[in-house]
Design a protein around this motif. Structure first.
Motif, PDB file in Angstrom:
ATOM      1  N   LEU A 137     -14.817 -15.289  -4.840  1.00 16.52           N
ATOM      2  CA  LEU A 137     -13.608 -14.467  -4.894  1.00 16.52           C
ATOM      3  C   LEU A 137     -13.437 -13.817  -6.262  1.00 16.52           C
ATOM      4  O   LEU A 137     -12.968 -12.675  -6.366  1.00 16.52           O
ATOM      5  CB  LEU A 137     -12.386 -15.329  -4.563  1.00 16.52           C
TER       6      LEU A 137
ATOM      7  N   GLN B 156     -13.536  -4.492  -0.250  1.00 11.85           N
ATOM      8  CA  GLN B 156     -13.228  -5.906  -0.433  1.00 11.85           C
ATOM      9  C   GLN B 156     -13.982  -6.764   0.579  1.00 11.85           C
ATOM     10  O   GLN B 156     -14.568  -7.794   0.225  1.00 11.85           O
ATOM     11  CB  GLN B 156     -11.725  -6.137  -0.290  1.00 11.85           C
TER      12      GLN B 156
ATOM     13  N   PHE C 233      -6.055  -8.297 -15.389  1.00 14.75           N
ATOM     14  CA  PHE C 233      -6.979  -9.272 -14.808  1.00 14.75           C
ATOM     15  C   PHE C 233      -7.735 -10.029 -15.904  1.00 14.75           C
ATOM     16  O   PHE C 233      -7.854 -11.261 -15.849  1.00 14.75           O
ATOM     17  CB  PHE C 233      -7.959  -8.559 -13.876  1.00 14.75           C
TER      18      PHE C 233
ATOM     19  N   SER D 115     -13.239  -9.818  -6.731  1.00  9.02           N
ATOM     20  CA  SER D 115     -12.048  -9.200  -7.320  1.00  9.02           C
ATOM     21  C   SER D 115     -12.413  -8.337  -8.515  1.00  9.02           C
ATOM     22  O   SER D 115     -11.908  -7.212  -8.665  1.00  9.02           O
ATOM     23  CB  SER D 115     -11.048 -10.278  -7.733  1.00  9.02           C
TER      24      SER D 115
ATOM     25  N   LEU E  19      -6.365 -17.449  -4.573  1.00  9.60           N
ATOM     26  CA  LEU E  19      -6.117 -17.376  -6.013  1.00  9.60           C
ATOM     27  C   LEU E  19      -6.234 -18.754  -6.658  1.00  9.60           C
ATOM     28  O   LEU E  19      -6.720 -18.877  -7.786  1.00  9.60           O
ATOM     29  CB  LEU E  19      -4.727 -16.791  -6.265  1.00  9.60           C
TER      30      LEU E  19
END
Length: 670
Positions: free
Chosen positions: A383, A411, A570, A387, A644
């Motif tokens: 992930l 994605q 980020f 991302s 997350l």
């Protein structure tokens, strides 16, 4: 893809890379268009398309023609849609509204529609009236540009560039629904430089009205142009734009001054529209999306910069703490541990005062549930890579909002293709933890998080079918997702795991004893609840402003395209999670607690807890009160928070592992 297409792609990538700094200075003012410009000559047909009808009260979009709107005489035609559009619920279709370049039109009649029975006590309202009460909005498209909603009142004119325009309104005096059966369509264009007679659409505005036309149907009509719909009714009480040979369009003043009653969302209603073409020489085609992407002007940009400044302060404070506590103390600890002690008493005092060396024989002891730890960390690595790549590609301009559905497609495909990263990280860690059931670990990796996401997707799809929403995807799309999962992602996971198991396990600088060391009682501030609370609040504080705009784009139909800001945030989030985890790991080792594997993973992953709690607060803005909406919102927000948690937890664990390897490799062990 041809060689020329490949060369163009590399040229775009190079130009985008050179222009990347502009994203951080003008983060919402530049993008690489996703489609080529289309030019029109005067009189050419400009197609108006309709999309799904959306509402922030239900969160379930419905098809445009599922309501009692006029249908095109040639029949409804579905436009080509990609996988991302299907998954996002877009259903783009043709419409009966006819536009011609630079040709103004006044009170063009579309059709007479039967809107259903009138609203009465004790009876259910018509489907259209119910949709108006639920605040559904139309989403029209001209030349791939979504309609902006223009609203006038006594004091000012407001233009919104999101959520389309409402299909009607609810009167405050009688609480009845009125349909917007007349629209002013304003299309802004400019002439192509160097190509006289060619024009491009640069803006598309719609101003809706509810007007009760008193009419009688007639077949005795004059057709001046075969491309226009013929008149189908004789209006007995025409507004000014409907007067014969009128050259003025409907305005707010015309409707209010006449005291004309609105059209109830029931019975037979005549739908009409005006078309006004306006030239703007200063607004160019390449900049036509800017007004959508600025999200109501320059104020949000200031908010983004303030958020980044706040986040940088958090990073600087954490970095200063690490420099003051870790670097200084560690340097002193390492010097003391490595010097030759003069006597046993002084050595014992040193070891008692600085306790992190005392756990050298246990610090790399495998954690409890090593398979679960490996799977979580592998999924988090997948992930994390997905991302980062998505945000970088978006910041470079490769995912323009004009290319609907491409963000979801990128994605999805990146997640599938990065299955090898998941398998490799899982296998490497599981082998380091001396795990024996590698087939079971690899299978859990391939089926774990994708299986959770797909199971939730099936439940949400069933709810969408029950609500008759466009969010419900057809069976063929389901098959595509299954093929991507089992045909591409799963083999890549096993391939990555194969190479991971072929590699040597992670080497540790100290040996692990056969007998675990007893852990002394820990102070309250080193307990799990406290560290989770502090470990999550600081990273969340560095990103919650961007989180607000992301949630607004997902659930409120706003446009989000400040990916330059998002890339900065980020990186700040990753750095903050890494620093706070290292700090807590050092304190934990100094307290002679060597169970840092799960603690470091949880401390960094606790950011997801705050994200989910914030989503509960944000939900109040949606004014949704149905069970299906609750399940849709909190189901997907729970899935996002779970992903997350794994992503940030992977960062925390790998950072703590690097930190422990570094400090224990720098001391001499007797």
């Amino acid at each position: 893809m041809t060689m020329g297409d490949g060369a163009n792609l590399w040229i775009r990538a190079a130009v985008a890379a050179l222009l990347l700094p502009l994203h951080f200075r003008y983060a919402n003012a530049y993008y690489i268009p996703g489609t080529s410009p289309r030019s029109f000559s005067k009189g050419d047909a400009v197609e108006l398309k309709v999309n799904k009808v959306t509402s922030t009260k239900t969160l379930y979009p419905v098809e445009y023609y599922s309501l009692s709107f006029c249908q095109p005489p040639e029949g409804i035609k579905r436009m080509n849609e990609n996988l991302g559009e299907f998954l996002s619920g877009d259903r783009i279709e043709n419409s009966p509204y006819l536009l011609k370049m630079k040709t103004d039109m006044y009170c063009e009649q579309v059709c007479i529609a039967n809107l259903g029975r009138a609203e009465q006590k004790g009876t259910a309202p018509s489907k259209l009236a119910k949709a108006i009460h639920l605040n559904y909005h139309n989403n029209w498209i001209v030349d791939n540009l979504p309609a902006a909603s223009k609203v006038e009142d006594d004091e000012h004119i407001t233009t919104r560039y999101w959520q389309g325009f409402p299909i009607g309104y609810v009167a405050q005096d009688n609480n009845k629904a009125y349909v917007h059966n007349h629209v002013n369509i304003e299309v802004v264009y400019h002439e192509v430089e160097g190509d006289p007679g060619k024009y491009r659409v640069v803006q598309f505005l719609v101003e809706p009205f509810s007007i009760k036309h008193d009419f009688e149907e007639t077949l005795d009509v004059d057709v001046e142009d075969e491309h226009y719909l013929p008149a189908i009714a004789k209006i007995k009480n025409p507004i000014r734009s409907c007067a014969r040979n009128s050259k003025s369009h409907t305005t707010y003043d015309m409707v209010t001054e006449s005291g004309r009653e609105g059209q109830l969302a029931s019975g037979h209603a005549l739908f009409t529209y005006d078309v006004i073409w306006t030239e703007n020489k200063d607004l160019h085609w390449a900049s036509r999306w800017d007004v959508y992407l600025t999200m109501d002007g320059a104020v949000p940009a200031k908010v983004h910069w303030l958020s980044i400044a706040n986040s940088m302060i958090i990073v600087f404070v954490l970095s200063a703490m690490i420099a003051a506590i870790l670097v200084r103390n560690l340097h002193r600890d390492i010097n003391r541990y490595n010097k030759v002690a003069q006597d046993e008493e002084s050595r014992a005092e040193e070891l008692e005062e600085y306790g992190w060396k005392l756990v050298h024989a246990d610090v790399f002891r495998p954690p409890n549930y090593p398979m679960l730890m490996s799977v979580f960390c592998g999924t988090g690595a997948q992930l994390l890579c997905m991302s980062l790549l998505v945000i970088v590609f978006a910041a470079l301009g490769f995912m323009s909002p004009a290319r609907r559905g491409h963000l979801i497609m990128v994605q999805l495909f990146l997640f599938v293709l990065l299955g090898g990263v998941n398998g490799y990280v899982t296998a490497k860690l599981y082998k380091t933890f001396k795990g024996k059931h590698w087939q079971r670990a690899t299978t859990a990796t391939a089926l774990g998080f994708p299986g959770l996401a797909f199971s939730l997707f099936l439940v949400m799809n069933a709810l969408a079918l029950h609500e008759k929403s466009t969010d419900a995807v057809p069976f063929t799309t389901m098959l595509i997702l299954i093929v991507l999962w089992f045909g591409i992602s799963t083999p890549l996971v096993f391939l990555g795991a194969y190479f991971g198991y072929k590699q040597d396990p992670i080497a540790f600088p100290v040996n692990t004893s056969s007998i675990p060391r007893q852990i002394p009682d820990q102070p309250w501030f080193m307990g799990l609840p406290f560290t989770l609370g502090i470990g999550g609040i600081l990273p969340f504080g560095s990103c919650f402003v961007e989180l607000y705009y992301i949630l607004a784009s997902v659930w409120m139909d706003y446009y989000y395209y400040v990916f330059g800001f998002l890339l900065l945030v980020f990186f700040i989030l990753v750095i903050t999670c890494a620093e706070i985890t290292v700090l807590f790991t050092y304190f934990q080792l100094c307290s002679e607690d060597y169970h840092w594997w799960w603690r470091s993973f949880s401390n960094a992953g606790s950011t997801a807890i705050y994200v989910f709690m914030y989503s509960i607060i944000y939900f109040k803005q949606l004014e949704a009160n149905t069970l299906a909406t609750y399940m849709l919102y909190f189901g997907y927000m729970g899935l996002v928070s779970t992903g997350l948690f794994m992503m940030m937890g992977c960062i925390g664990l790998l950072t703590s592992l690097w930190f422990n390897q570094t400090i224990f490799a720098s001391i001499k062990i007797d």
